[in-house]
Design an enzyme around this catalytic site. Structure first.
Site, PDB file in Angstrom:
ATOM      1  N   LYS A  95     -15.026   4.724   4.596  1.00 43.86           N
ATOM      2  CA  LYS A  95     -13.796   4.631   5.380  1.00 43.86           C
ATOM      3  C   LYS A  95     -13.941   5.426   6.672  1.00 43.86           C
ATOM      4  CE  LYS A  95     -10.580   2.303   3.172  1.00 43.86           C
ATOM      5  NZ  LYS A  95      -9.815   1.230   3.828  1.00 43.86           N
ATOM      6  N   GLU A 127      -9.076   9.583   4.580  1.00 53.74           N
ATOM      7  CA  GLU A 127      -9.311   8.160   4.361  1.00 53.74           C
ATOM      8  C   GLU A 127     -10.286   7.915   3.220  1.00 53.74           C
ATOM      9  OE1 GLU A 127      -8.039   5.445   5.616  1.00 53.74           O
ATOM     10  OE2 GLU A 127      -6.654   6.520   6.920  1.00 53.74           O
ATOM     11  N   GLU A 129     -13.405   5.608  -1.222  1.00 54.36           N
ATOM     12  CA  GLU A 129     -14.341   4.741  -0.491  1.00 54.36           C
ATOM     13  C   GLU A 129     -15.022   5.559   0.607  1.00 54.36           C
ATOM     14  OE1 GLU A 129     -12.430   0.717   0.217  1.00 54.36           O
ATOM     15  OE2 GLU A 129     -10.725   1.802  -0.669  1.00 54.36           O
ATOM     16  N   GLU A 169       0.847  -1.191   0.000  1.00 61.18           N
ATOM     17  CA  GLU A 169       0.000   0.000   0.000  1.00 61.18           C
ATOM     18  C   GLU A 169       0.882   1.240   0.000  1.00 61.18           C
ATOM     19  OE1 GLU A 169      -2.868   0.375   3.141  1.00 61.18           O
ATOM     20  OE2 GLU A 169      -3.622  -1.668   2.893  1.00 61.18           O
TER      21      GLU A 169
END
Length: 693
Positions: free
Chosen positions: A387, A395, A384, A317
């Site tokens: 998150k 996030e 997303e 990541e």
């Protein structure tokens, strides 16, 4: 306690959020107040005292440092993306599969082994890393049959149509589920054994993504260390990875390091843009990319546990948010109050395009590991929205695509053609030159490295157009500059552990120029014994010493210093007057003015008797000389040198006759101490002593 000691910045979001479930959960809410209290108690470390701010920077970053000295491109790496689904508007897997193919994305990582996702990726050629979720680790660790059943259910049925290449056993277990630490490696081993049992272990590798804050120290990179409490897990894990030919996977976010210290860390350094670099004073390496510094900190941490230099490190990541703020928290409270303005589309575009371009071009080396490859996965495919409950949280904004429109948030290309938002200013013309101060040994090491890693050194070979001047400094400068130019004048390509430096004014062209004429002469002060040793070495290693043999054209003057000078200079010239070729352990000296010619020239000397030894010893020596070649007729009664008729006069005549007939060779005027050499013609009455001078 510093904030960095409470929670590793590179993985702040992992403490607060689980990544291994398809729902948004504040996973450690019970700890939140304690964390906030700790942060407030250490607020001076974040916003106040400079020393603590520096320490925070040191602990949190993996800022590391040369070349590399010595940057080498690799070709084994591949770029991927994390396909997370923590959102209520994520497209259907079949739509996502087409989106991946349309954008040339050939590698994905998912946070489970969802059958619908795996089926959608079948026959696409896209390589997949699946995950055994954290909640399944205990079962897999406790029972090989459980691990086998998981592999049979979530891996084997989809091969080979779906190109599953890796199994991540959990995600950031040390942070999110530390109670599973002791079960992590057993679970990995059981999954590996299950793959082997099914004949899949050569194609599917087992690893586990580790958060970067598993390091307790990351700056300078050369002092990288894993946290003490996880070392008992890391060592057997690394043994397992080494034995199975797998790789360590780590989630590394330069963004979070920068977000904590925007006034300390240069933004371009964090983004991977052009920048002056950060030095690791222990190694002399300069780092121009925070991600590389963090990677090398992890490399050193691995190697501090054992011989794991052959275990690759892949980045599972990494990414940069296009908007938002770091962890806005609840009710307006902030765990980190970061308003540095780095969370922008332009910065996200720059970071991710820089990362893609490096990986697809194979330029994945680090200063500590010049041959390092690096598969990497950008976090994340989509923004997303679950998150965090706060839409302003970064996030929610790491995505490359908007999930509803399926449009790019900014321009990028997984073929490496995406462009950063700004074109770097072309660097001024520059050259790399060797540093004479480091000495010949380090110059030789730099020269050898450059010639072995891409520099064209043919011109400095004997007979080459730039062999002259034949000095270590000139040859090293030629080689390091060739290497530097071939590496597109990257600053890190002219480090060579301090043996070279960049200059912006073209060095004087000495290529092909012979060094000024010089000669090597013997140093009489070291004494005949050392001169003889050096003379023998020179004659045995390339000097032409035939002329100083008895009867040779330069045998005279027959002295040790004359013969040694001849041999030393012959050796020195034969070696092209190379540096070090006139040392002879201090017995030789270079001079720049041609020595006076003495070859074949003999200084007049005579041998005379020493009256102090007494008549008896003089008579014995006289008799020896007359019987062994001396012409003693002149000292017989009636002869031209009979007078003065004394023992010392007659012995002197005989000794000198013997000495001259023996060509004044060393030892021919000794006579057991009865004779001595003089440089002025002796006078005994009217007798004239012969001489070869």
């Amino acid at each position: 306690m510093l904030w960095s000691q409470v929670i590793g910045l590179s993985n702040i979001r992992r403490i607060l959020l689980h990544e291994d479930a398809d729902s948004c959960k504040w996973s450690m809410c019970g700890m939140e107040n304690a964390i906030i209290s700790s942060v407030r108690a250490s607020s001076s470390a974040i916003t106040g005292e400079m020393a603590l701010a520096r320490d925070l920077f040191v602990v949190l970053l993996g800022v590391a440092l040369p070349l590399h000295l010595f940057s080498v491109e690799t070709e084994a790496s591949e770029m991927g993306v994390n396909y997370g689904r923590v959102g209520n508007n994520i497209p259907d897997p079949a739509v996502v599969s087409k989106l991946l193919k349309d954008n040339g994305i050939t590698k994905v990582r998912i946070y489970d082994a969802d059958p619908a996702v795996l089926k959608s990726l079948a026959n696409t050629g896209i390589k997949v890393m699946v995950m055994l979720p954290n909640q399944n680790i205990a079962d897999a660790a406790s029972s090989p049959p459980n691990a086998l059943q998981w592999v049979k259910s979530y891996v084997a049925p989809y091969l080979p149509d779906t190109k599953i290449q890796g199994v991540a056993v959990g995600n950031e277990v040390f942070d999110s589920n530390p109670e599973l630490n002791s079960q992590l490696v057993p679970a990995m081993k059981n999954v590996q054994a299950a793959l082997a049992q099914l004949g899949l272990d050569n194609d599917v590798k087992v690893s586990t993504p580790v958060a970067f804050d598993a390091l307790q120290k990351s700056f300078p990179p050369s002092e990288g260390q894993f946290k003490d409490d996880i070392k008992p897990v890391m060592k057997p894990m690394l043994d397992f990875l080494k034995q199975t030919g797998s790789y360590l996977t780590m989630n590394i976010y330069p963004f979070f390091a920068y977000a904590a210290q925007p006034d300390t860390i240069p933004l371009d350094y964090a983004l991977g843009n052009s920048n002056p670099g950060v030095l690791d004073e222990n190694t002399g390496y300069t780092y121009y990319n925070l991600l590389d510094a963090q990677r090398d900190a992890a490399h050193y941490a691995m190697e501090n546990l054992g011989d794991y230099a052959g275990v690759s490190l892949y980045v599972t990541e990494s990414g940069w948010p296009s908007r938002g703020k770091v962890n806005p928290g609840h009710g307006g409270r902030r765990l980190l109050d970061t308003d540095g303005g780095a969370e922008t589309v332009a910065n996200a575009q720059a970071y991710n395009n820089n990362l893609i371009n490096r990986v697809v071009s194979g330029s994945t080396s680090t200063p500590h590991r010049p041959n390092a490859d690096m598969d990497a996965y950008i976090f994340a495919l989509f923004n997303e929205n679950n998150k965090s409950q706060n839409s302003d949280d970064v996030e929610n904004n790491f995505g490359l695509f908007d999930p509803e429109t399926r449009q790019k948030v900014y321009d990028f290309s997984f073929q490496g053609t995406g462009k950063p938002p700004a074109v770097p200013t072309p660097a001024p013309e520059s050259w790399c030159v060797a540093n004479a101060a480091v000495g010949d040994n380090r110059l030789q090491a730099a020269l050898d490295y450059a010639c072995g890693h891409g520099a064209d050194c043919s011109a400095i070979q004997p007979g080459g157009s730039c062999f002259d001047p034949d000095t270590k400094l000139a040859h090293a400068s030629y080689a390091v500059n060739s290497y530097y130019q071939n590496k597109n004048r990257a600053a890190v390509a002219c480090d060579f552990n301090g043996a070279a430096s960049i200059v912006y004014q073209k060095p004087a062209d000495t290529c092909g120029q012979k060094p000024p004429m010089s000669w090597c002469v013997a140093n009489a002060a070291v004494g005949d014994a050392r001169l003889k040793t050096a003379l023998d070495y020179a004659c045995a290693n390339g000097a032409d010493c035939s002329a100083i043999q008895p009867g040779g054209s330069c045998f005279e003057p027959n002295t040790m210093v004359a013969h040694a000078s001849y041999a030393f200079d012959s050796y020195y010239q034969a070696k092209g007057r190379a540096s070090g070729a006139c040392d002879f352990s201090g017995a030789g000296t270079i001079v720049n003015q041609q020595p006076a010619k003495t070859c074949g020239v003999t200084a007049a000397t005579w041998c005379v008797a020493n009256s102090a030894v007494g008549d008896a010893r003089l008579q014995t020596a006289l008799d020896y000389a007359c019987a062994n070649g001396a012409d003693c007729s002149a000292i017989q009664a009636g002869g031209s040198c009979f007078d003065p008729n004394t023992k010392v006069a007659h012995a002197s005549y005989a000794f000198n006759s013997y000495y001259q007939r023996k060509n004044r060779a060393p030892g021919t005027c000794d006579f057991s101490g009865a004779g001595s050499i003089v440089n002025q013609a002796p006078k005994f009455g009217n007798c004239v002593f012969p001489s070869n001078g």
